[in-house]
Design an enzyme around this catalytic site. Structure first.
Site, mmCIF file in Angstrom:
data_model
loop_
_atom_site.group_PDB
_atom_site.id
_atom_site.type_symbol
_atom_site.label_atom_id
_atom_site.label_comp_id
_atom_site.label_asym_id
_atom_site.label_seq_id
_atom_site.Cartn_x
_atom_site.Cartn_y
_atom_site.Cartn_z
ATOM 1 N N HIS A 44 -12.987 33.814 49.753
ATOM 2 C CA HIS A 44 -12.287 34.932 48.822
ATOM 3 C C HIS A 44 -11.339 34.358 48.272
ATOM 4 O O HIS A 44 -11.130 34.868 46.637
ATOM 5 C CB HIS A 44 -11.871 35.763 49.882
ATOM 6 C CG HIS A 44 -11.399 36.976 49.394
ATOM 7 N ND1 HIS A 44 -12.058 38.116 48.961
ATOM 8 C CD2 HIS A 44 -10.002 37.525 48.858
ATOM 9 C CE1 HIS A 44 -11.458 39.003 48.543
ATOM 10 N NE2 HIS A 44 -10.201 38.681 48.571
ATOM 11 N N TYR A 47 -13.380 30.664 45.909
ATOM 12 C CA TYR A 47 -14.494 30.582 44.895
ATOM 13 C C TYR A 47 -15.300 29.358 44.976
ATOM 14 O O TYR A 47 -15.894 28.957 44.006
ATOM 15 C CB TYR A 47 -14.216 31.017 43.436
ATOM 16 C CG TYR A 47 -13.470 32.534 43.259
ATOM 17 C CD1 TYR A 47 -14.362 33.529 42.791
ATOM 18 C CD2 TYR A 47 -12.248 32.612 43.448
ATOM 19 C CE1 TYR A 47 -13.687 34.814 42.870
ATOM 20 C CE2 TYR A 47 -11.493 33.812 43.421
ATOM 21 C CZ TYR A 47 -12.370 35.016 43.063
ATOM 22 O OH TYR A 47 -11.805 36.235 42.956
ATOM 23 N N LYS A 86 -8.592 44.738 35.905
ATOM 24 C CA LYS A 86 -9.233 44.033 36.806
ATOM 25 C C LYS A 86 -10.210 44.729 37.849
ATOM 26 O O LYS A 86 -9.647 46.075 38.206
ATOM 27 C CB LYS A 86 -8.588 43.078 37.542
ATOM 28 C CG LYS A 86 -9.173 41.998 38.384
ATOM 29 C CD LYS A 86 -8.173 41.056 38.962
ATOM 30 C CE LYS A 86 -8.847 39.922 39.867
ATOM 31 N NZ LYS A 86 -8.061 39.109 40.565
ATOM 32 N N HIS A 90 -12.796 45.437 48.385
ATOM 33 C CA HIS A 90 -12.098 45.415 49.724
ATOM 34 C C HIS A 90 -13.213 45.958 50.648
ATOM 35 O O HIS A 90 -13.117 46.794 51.458
ATOM 36 C CB HIS A 90 -11.051 46.380 49.571
ATOM 37 C CG HIS A 90 -10.008 45.849 50.384
ATOM 38 N ND1 HIS A 90 -8.851 46.391 50.866
ATOM 39 C CD2 HIS A 90 -9.373 44.592 50.214
ATOM 40 C CE1 HIS A 90 -7.915 45.517 51.390
ATOM 41 N NE2 HIS A 90 -8.088 44.361 50.858
ATOM 42 N N ARG A 111 -1.444 46.296 41.963
ATOM 43 C CA ARG A 111 -0.377 45.121 41.935
ATOM 44 C C ARG A 111 -0.564 44.238 41.062
ATOM 45 O O ARG A 111 -0.051 43.435 40.220
ATOM 46 C CB ARG A 111 -0.123 44.415 43.268
ATOM 47 C CG ARG A 111 0.833 45.488 44.247
ATOM 48 C CD ARG A 111 1.502 44.836 45.456
ATOM 49 N NE ARG A 111 0.277 44.251 46.198
ATOM 50 C CZ ARG A 111 -0.151 44.862 46.967
ATOM 51 N NH1 ARG A 111 -0.166 46.188 47.188
ATOM 52 N NH2 ARG A 111 -0.981 44.188 47.827
ATOM 53 N N ASP A 112 -1.879 43.696 40.901
ATOM 54 C CA ASP A 112 -2.665 42.873 40.012
ATOM 55 C C ASP A 112 -2.306 43.130 38.487
ATOM 56 O O ASP A 112 -2.139 42.271 37.949
ATOM 57 C CB ASP A 112 -4.081 42.635 40.250
ATOM 58 C CG ASP A 112 -4.610 41.707 41.412
ATOM 59 O OD1 ASP A 112 -3.708 40.971 41.802
ATOM 60 O OD2 ASP A 112 -5.625 41.697 41.949
ATOM 61 N N GLN A 235 -5.211 45.187 56.410
ATOM 62 C CA GLN A 235 -3.973 45.537 55.969
ATOM 63 C C GLN A 235 -3.665 47.188 56.087
ATOM 64 O O GLN A 235 -4.357 47.858 56.172
ATOM 65 C CB GLN A 235 -3.408 44.761 54.767
ATOM 66 C CG GLN A 235 -4.037 43.555 54.366
ATOM 67 C CD GLN A 235 -5.244 43.566 53.927
ATOM 68 O OE1 GLN A 235 -6.481 44.410 54.312
ATOM 69 N NE2 GLN A 235 -5.728 42.620 53.208
ATOM 70 N N GLN A 309 1.129 44.652 52.826
ATOM 71 C CA GLN A 309 1.098 44.974 51.537
ATOM 72 C C GLN A 309 2.580 45.291 50.819
ATOM 73 O O GLN A 309 3.415 44.872 51.403
ATOM 74 C CB GLN A 309 0.358 46.421 51.647
ATOM 75 C CG GLN A 309 -1.078 46.131 52.215
ATOM 76 C CD GLN A 309 -1.906 45.502 51.013
ATOM 77 O OE1 GLN A 309 -2.233 45.821 50.174
ATOM 78 N NE2 GLN A 309 -2.216 44.137 51.433
ATOM 79 N N ASN A 488 -15.941 42.208 36.530
ATOM 80 C CA ASN A 488 -17.028 42.348 37.153
ATOM 81 C C ASN A 488 -16.480 42.128 38.509
ATOM 82 O O ASN A 488 -15.634 41.264 38.774
ATOM 83 C CB ASN A 488 -17.941 41.414 36.858
ATOM 84 C CG ASN A 488 -17.805 40.072 36.692
ATOM 85 O OD1 ASN A 488 -17.222 39.492 37.491
ATOM 86 N ND2 ASN A 488 -18.436 39.350 35.813
ATOM 87 N N SER A 528 -17.613 38.601 45.698
ATOM 88 C CA SER A 528 -17.610 38.841 47.213
ATOM 89 C C SER A 528 -18.797 38.657 47.728
ATOM 90 O O SER A 528 -19.827 38.914 47.528
ATOM 91 C CB SER A 528 -17.411 40.508 47.600
ATOM 92 O OG SER A 528 -17.227 40.859 48.739
#
Length: 726
Positions: A44, A47, A86, A90, A111-112, A235, A309, A488, A528
């Site tokens: 995760h 990569y 993005k 999940h 948040r990203d 989370q 979180q 993607n 994923s």
């Protein structure tokens, strides 16, 4: 503690990887260090199975400000405006605990985006569930939709578009992909690269708890019979705290206090600190006793691996600590200086004045394993479908079966749970080809859409990869937006299986070819893997999220028919490709065969001409043709309006089902005022675009001459029944 083979396996590390860790450290790691390697080296975060393939994707264009490698991608839309976006998965958490899994997926992707300095303006999602008859599906659907809506609605970001699909391949491993889009000023983009020595490393946001420990590792392994035991790795989110964190960060970003900022997402404090230091070729030293904890007696191991979180890590300029602290105090959030940058190029972890861990940053980042896994090409020689002897079925019955199926039924039961209009800039919401969001206080907008096609990718991954990029492109074109870039989310099974790795490699090849030809670069994304249970992998499911620009808003274009006595023109050639179609699946339960071919030249030419016609205000409505073919697309243009369509069957028609349900690509339907018909036909002819004038709009009825005639109200009722009953 002695590091045993069982402990190594529990951390998701292979024996060869543990040997590499010892070689890099020149000693045995302790448990804390092993946990950190486990977090940074899992699939995760690292990569490790996909990196060599991802490098092949096109990532640059004149509009790209930031491509892959940061928290999110950034594109230029002119006037000093930038769009940050993005998509991420999940999947595993949402299967184990659907509400919190989906909710924290939304929180993490938000948040990203605001980490980059952008105010989020839209959320999208792509969610895939097992067969509606499976005993878990209804509960998972309820939980996921409630989680997505609950988090997005509470934080006040509109959820404007998405897709929901059902297929038995997801019975034991659902997919929950969340996309966020934000708006920023081009000259105020924030990055995660650490700079300078002895700079304050600051922890902000919520306190750290024990939720989510080993969450990233859990997402990097297949499910098995012990799935329920993994609930503690999910989370727990708090959207109200995230709203405070969003506003505090954006307020601090108004001046030049921030050197670098990073969301504490997967692997929490570990990944955020390591990534910042690695990008800046620096070291980082943390005093863990200063980490704000919400539970008693938390260990350094738990602090570093918690995925609690609503937390950020910030590196500040000298002398800005008190100024920043006052902002976060105002928003009732924790603000603690927990460390500093160093020149050691190491991650040094202290607790009560003792060094508990010391790892070279490069060992965690640049020296993470990279695998060129064995893969095999898809064997298509076995696919030999004979459709000549199928039992005949009339057009209307076929259409009704598709429109009343779970995958084509009206999704308002889902979308009504999402606030789509909050912030007051949503010009077009769920239900059209793409959603449209106004750039606040400006006469321009962006269009956004997400798409996937697992059945195409399963049967022929290269064609499937191309097709899903092209469908996303067409969706943006259909609302008058110029496609700019994509993100993607690549959802696949176990990469250690060479067939799965082949699906991944070939899908990526198709995505690459389409993106290059359409000049539609990839600026961010997520892989994923390990989506499966007990060695049974899901279908390959790449999800594409696209963003396009509408440079001047006149009125939003959608696919709803506007009035009667207008012409319907079919743009693009119909060959009647039925293999892998909804028609065969819903009417004959046939799921084999090859997907339709994708001609990228036709795709680009047809799309650019449609965009030209829209730009010259010659089109009243437009709709791309994809799943379900021509007749389903025509129905979608009518349902929800009081206007129907009267279609003439073309002369020399071979098969009715091939013409009306074939899923050939590169096609659009456009509604045209009779006064503009001659101008449009001339433009299409001058540009060598194939088209057919197939019918006219009319009041109340949907009709194919000599075949059937049905009231629009009846079609609407048929299309709305499934979810209400389910």
């Amino acid at each position: 503690m002695e590091i045993t083979k069982k402990i190594i396996e529990k951390h998701g590390l292979k024996e060869s990887e543990f040997k590499k860790i010892k070689k890099l450290l020149k000693r045995n790691p302790n448990l804390l260090e092993l946990g950190i390697f486990s977090a940074m080296w899992n699939e995760h975060c690292s990569y490790k199975s996909s990196r060599i393939h991802l490098k092949k994707l096109p990532t640059k264009s004149k509009n790209v400000i930031q491509g892959p490698g940061e928290n999110a991608g950034v594109i230029d839309i002119g006037d000093n405006d930038a769009i940050v976006f993005k998509i991420e998965s999940h999947n595993h958490p949402s299967y184990i605990e659907p509400y919190q899994g989906a909710a924290t997926g939304v929180g993490g992707i938000l948040r990203d985006v605001f980490t980059m300095g952008a105010r989020p303006i839209a959320l999208l999602n792509s969610i895939h569930f097992g067969s509606p008859d499976h005993y878990k599906t209804k509960s998972l659907l309820n939980g996921v939709v409630s989680g997505i809506g609950g988090y997005g609605n509470c934080i006040g970001i509109p959820t404007v578009a998405g897709e929901t699909k059902f297929n038995e391949t997801y019975n034991e491993n659902i997919l929950v992909n969340a996309m966020a889009v934000g708006h920023a000023k081009k000259n105020k983009i924030f990055y995660s690269k650490a700079k300078g020595l002895n700079k304050s490393v600051v922890y902000v946001g919520s306190k750290t708890g024990r939720d989510g420990i080993h969450g990233a590792s859990m997402a990097s392994a297949e499910f098995d019979k012990n799935t329920e035991e993994k609930k503690p790795t999910v989370q727990v989110g708090d959207p109200f705290t995230e709203k405070l964190l969003l506003e505090a960060c954006l307020e601090l970003m108004k001046d030049d206090s921030i050197i670098a900022i990073q969301d504490m997402g997967a692997a929490g404090l570990t990944s955020s600190s390591v990534e910042m230091a690695s990008k800046g070729s620096l070291g980082i030293e943390l005093d863990l006793e200063k980490v704000p904890c919400r539970e008693n007696n938390m260990t350094p191991y738990e602090m570093m691996l918690s995925e609690s979180q609503e937390r950020m890590l910030i590196i500040l300029e000298d002398g800005k600590e008190n100024y920043a602290k006052d902002i976060f105090k105002k928003w009732d959030l924790d603000f603690v200086v927990i460390g500093k940058t160093t020149d050691t190029k190491k991650l040094v972890l202290k607790y009560n004045n003792e060094i508990k861990g010391e790892i070279p940053i490069e060992a965690l980042a640049l020296n993470a394993p990279i695998y060129d896994r064995e893969w095999s090409k898809k064997d298509i020689s076995k696919i030999n479908l004979n459709l000549k002897n199928l039992k005949k079925i009339n057009l209307l019955d076929s259409l009704i079966k598709i429109l009343s199926s779970p995958n084509h039924s009206n999704k308002s039961w889902i979308t009504n749970q999402y606030d789509q209009m909050v912030m007051c800039d949503t010009l077009q919401r769920s239900g059209s080809d793409a959603a449209i969001i106004r750039i606040h206080n400006k006469d321009k907008a962006i269009a956004v859409s997400v798409d996937s096609s697992a059945n195409y990718c399963r049967s022929h991954p290269i064609s499937g990869g191309k097709q899903i990029v092209c469908e996303n492109w067409r969706n943006l074109i259909s609302v008058g937006a110029k496609p700019i870039a994509i993100t993607n989310c690549l959802n696949f099974g176990n990469p250690e299986n060479k067939e799965v790795m082949g699906e991944f490699t070939e899908c990526l090849q198709g995505i690459k070819e389409a993106c290059e030809y359409l000049e539609y670069p990839v600026v961010s994304g997520n892989v994923s893997f390990y989506n499966g249970t007990n060695k049974k992998n899901i279908y390959p499911t790449p999800v594409i999220g696209g963003v396009g620009l509408i440079s001047k808003i006149s009125k939003p274009l959608n696919h709803n028919i506007k009035s009667n006595d207008n012409h319907i023109i079919l743009v693009g050639k119909t060959f009647g490709h039925l293999e892998q179609s909804c028609f065969l699946k819903e009417n004959y339960s046939i799921i084999d065969g090859m997907p339709p071919q994708v001609n990228l030249q036709n795709e680009k030419n047809n799309g650019e001409i449609i965009l030209k016609l829209i730009g010259e205000n010659l089109i009243l409505s437009a709709h791309d043709i994809s799943s379900g073919g021509l007749l389903v697309a025509l129905s979608e243009m009518s349902i929800g309006t009081k206007f129907g369509i009267k279609i003439e069957k073309p002369k020399n028609l071979g098969s009715l089902s091939e013409y009306f349900f074939g899923e050939d690509q590169s096609r659009y339907l456009i509604e045209v005022d009779k006064n503009n018909l001659a101008s449009i036909e001339k433009i299409l002819k001058d540009n060598n675009i194939f088209f057919e004038n197939i019918g006219i709009t009319q009041n109340e009825y949907f009709e194919v001459v000599d075949e059937f005639k049905i009231k629009i109200k009846e079609l609407y009722k048929i299309n709305n029944e499934w979810y209400n009953k389910y």
